[in-house]
Structures are given as structure tokens and as C-alpha cells.
Design a protein around this motif. Structure first.
Motif, PDB file in Angstrom:
ATOM      1  N   LEU A  40       0.951  -1.278   0.215  1.00 14.59           N
ATOM      2  CA  LEU A  40      -0.083  -0.115  -0.095  1.00 14.59           C
ATOM      3  C   LEU A  40       0.968   1.078  -0.156  1.00 14.59           C
ATOM      4  O   LEU A  40       1.619   1.516   1.012  1.00 14.59           O
ATOM      5  N   MET A  41       0.949   1.956  -1.187  1.00  9.75           N
ATOM      6  CA  MET A  41       2.212   2.886  -1.452  1.00  9.75           C
ATOM      7  C   MET A  41       1.548   4.286  -1.523  1.00  9.75           C
ATOM      8  O   MET A  41       0.745   4.466  -2.460  1.00  9.75           O
ATOM      9  N   ASP A  42       1.928   5.365  -0.846  1.00  4.81           N
ATOM     10  CA  ASP A  42       1.853   6.768  -0.857  1.00  4.81           C
ATOM     11  C   ASP A  42       2.435   7.280  -2.155  1.00  4.81           C
ATOM     12  O   ASP A  42       3.642   6.579  -2.281  1.00  4.81           O
ATOM     13  N   VAL A  43       1.571   7.828  -2.646  1.00  9.87           N
ATOM     14  CA  VAL A  43       2.347   8.583  -4.007  1.00  9.87           C
ATOM     15  C   VAL A  43       3.420   9.622  -3.563  1.00  9.87           C
ATOM     16  O   VAL A  43       4.631   9.270  -4.239  1.00  9.87           O
ATOM     17  N   ARG A  44       3.275  10.381  -2.913  1.00 11.10           N
ATOM     18  CA  ARG A  44       4.102  11.371  -2.755  1.00 11.10           C
ATOM     19  C   ARG A  44       4.782  11.224  -1.370  1.00 11.10           C
ATOM     20  O   ARG A  44       4.305  11.258  -0.184  1.00 11.10           O
ATOM     21  N   MET A  45       6.312  10.809  -1.346  1.00 11.61           N
ATOM     22  CA  MET A  45       7.068  10.856  -0.167  1.00 11.61           C
ATOM     23  C   MET A  45       8.389  11.382  -0.566  1.00 11.61           C
ATOM     24  O   MET A  45       8.821  11.556  -1.690  1.00 11.61           O
ATOM     25  N   PRO A  46       9.178  11.830   0.382  1.00  8.94           N
ATOM     26  CA  PRO A  46      10.275  12.525   0.312  1.00  8.94           C
ATOM     27  C   PRO A  46      11.275  11.709  -0.092  1.00  8.94           C
ATOM     28  O   PRO A  46      11.292  10.201  -0.123  1.00  8.94           O
TER      29      PRO A  46
ATOM     30  N   VAL B  86       1.210  -3.443  -6.278  1.00  3.50           N
ATOM     31  CA  VAL B  86       1.091  -2.317  -5.457  1.00  3.50           C
ATOM     32  C   VAL B  86      -0.122  -1.517  -5.869  1.00  3.50           C
ATOM     33  O   VAL B  86      -0.637  -1.545  -6.934  1.00  3.50           O
ATOM     34  N   LEU B  87      -0.649  -1.003  -4.640  1.00  4.42           N
ATOM     35  CA  LEU B  87      -2.061  -0.338  -4.550  1.00  4.42           C
ATOM     36  C   LEU B  87      -1.463   1.143  -4.131  1.00  4.42           C
ATOM     37  O   LEU B  87      -0.934   1.163  -3.177  1.00  4.42           O
ATOM     38  N   MET B  88      -1.693   2.101  -5.138  1.00  2.21           N
ATOM     39  CA  MET B  88      -1.158   3.431  -4.712  1.00  2.21           C
ATOM     40  C   MET B  88      -2.185   4.171  -3.854  1.00  2.21           C
ATOM     41  O   MET B  88      -3.460   3.956  -3.861  1.00  2.21           O
ATOM     42  N   LEU B  89      -1.596   5.078  -3.079  1.00  5.97           N
ATOM     43  CA  LEU B  89      -2.656   6.224  -2.183  1.00  5.97           C
ATOM     44  C   LEU B  89      -2.263   7.278  -2.791  1.00  5.97           C
ATOM     45  O   LEU B  89      -1.171   7.715  -2.891  1.00  5.97           O
TER      46      LEU B  89
END
Length: 223
Positions: free
Chosen positions: A53-59, A81-84
Motif C-alpha cells: 500500500l504505497m503513498d504516491v508522494r514521499m520524500p 502495488v496499490l497506490m494511495l
């Protein structure tokens, strides 16, 4: 069968909240959580989850780059991968689909819909396709530089397989495709799998993108 999930989000409270929501289900286990893309890649290799479960925006390494590396890693063939994302038409989501994400969810998703989405992606049985997902994929497919599969591959599809691909693009499950076309869900799944093999689609998400890119979405259906 327990679905193993890896969480990747730079916000600690978000990860904690998703962990609580997911682990309320008896069939879902959170095996790790990552604060950035590099950590997500390392933990995916260490734990080999069924779903990230992957956030789109990360540093640093963002969710898109991390998705491409996970999906492209020969050691992780079964990881999906399932995007958040916070926005339903986030520019990053276009890139995530291109990178090989199997679907996406908005972060304000209802708890049961979150668990349902994880189960669907883990099975590879159906793309999570609310109307906003179809709208996004349609827009993605029409962007400059977005290309369909070669014509010679499209020509290998039977008429029935073309119909089935179009219904997959509408977000229908195998059961729903079978009901629409008068066949069993198992037969519908066979047609889907054959179409995926012929079009070199990794999963149903990519099959939907190909359907829009190649004009297979929206073709007339048999009655």
C-alpha cells in the motif's frame, strides 16, 4: 489464506491508522511499514508481501519510483502495488500506472472499501475500478506519448477476447463478465488470462490501460 501487506507512507499517523483498519480483518496481516520509497523497496525484498500500500508522494524516492523498482524486480514476481493518493487526478498517478501499479485509492477511502481493495489486488482478480479510476485511466491513455500495444498483438485477439477486454475496462469482475456474456466465471477468467498473455499485460490494471490506449474500451458488446 492470509494476505501480507506492506505500508509505505511518510506520515506515521497515516501508517498507524491503516494498520489498525487492515488488521481488523482476520485475513490481512501488516508485515511492515516504511516511511519512504527506499525503505519500502528494502522491506518488500525482505518480507515479500502480497500487496504494498504505497503513498504516491514521499520524500526522497517517491512512490512512483519505488513502484517501478518493486514491480521490475525479478525477485518479487508476486508483489502488487496499490497506490494511495489525496487527489483523484493526481499527476503522479499517471506515472504510477505507467510504472506498473495495479490500482489506486484515495486516502479518505472507507475502511471496508480499503480491505476489499487489498483483497482484490492480492487476488489479481479484478481492478479496483470506481468511476474515478476509469476516468483517470481514460485520461491517462489519451495523453501525448501514451501508446497502445503493437497492431500485430491486437490482431491475435479473438472477437470474444476483445469483448472480454472491453468489459474488464468497464471494471467488471469475472463473475459479472460471465453473466453478461453467458459463460461461467471460470471461462471468463480463461479469456482474460489469454488476452493478458497475448497483450503482455502484467495484470488487469495494465489490461485496462491497454484497452483504453488501443481503442478496445467501448467496443460493441454481444447481447
Amino acid at each position: 489464506m492470509t494476505i501480507r501487506v506492506l505500508l509505505a507512507d511518510d506520515q506515521t499517523l497515516v501508517r498507524a491508522g491503516f494498520r489498525v483498519l487492515l488488521e481488523r480483518a482476520d485475513d490481512i496481516e501488516v508485515v511492515g511499514d516504511a516511511a519512504d520509497g527506499d525503505e519500502a523497496i528494502a522491506l518488500a525484498r525482505a518480507h515479500r508481501p502480497d500487496v504494498v500500500l504505497m503513498d504516491v508522494r514521499m520524500p526522497g524516492t517517491d512512490g512512483v519510483a519505488a513502484t517501478a523498482r518493486i514491480v521490475g524486480d525479478a525477485r518479487l514476481p508476486g508483489v502488487r502495488v496499490l497506490m494511495l493518493t489525496t487527489f483523484d487526478l493526481d499527476e503522479y498517478v499517471f506515472a504510477a500506472l505507467r510504472a506498473g501499479a495495479s490500482g489506486f485509492l484515495l486516502k479518505d477511502v472507507a475502511p471496508e472499501e480499503l480491505r476489499r481493495a487489498v483483497r482484490l489486488i492480492a487476488r489479481g482478480d479484478a481492478l479496483l475500478a470506481p468511476s474515478v479510476t476509469r476516468r483517470l485511466i481514460s485520461a491517462f491513455a489519451g495523453r501525448p506519448g501514451s501508446r497502445g500495444v503493437p497492431l500485430e498483438r491486437l490482431a491475435t485477439l479473438t472477437d470474444r477476447e476483445r469483448e472480454v477486454v472491453a468489459l474488464v475496462a468497464d471494471g467488471l469482475s469475472n463473475q459479472e463478465i460471465g453473466d453478461r456474456l453467458g459463460m461461467s466465471p471460470a471461462t471468463a477468467k480463461t479469456h482474460v488470462n489469454r488476452a493478458m498473455a497475448k497483450l503482455d499485460a502484467r495484470d488487469r490494471a495494465q489490461l485496462v490501460v491497454i484497452a483504453y490506449q488501443s481503442g478496445l474500451a467501448g467496443i460493441p458488446r454481444s447481447r
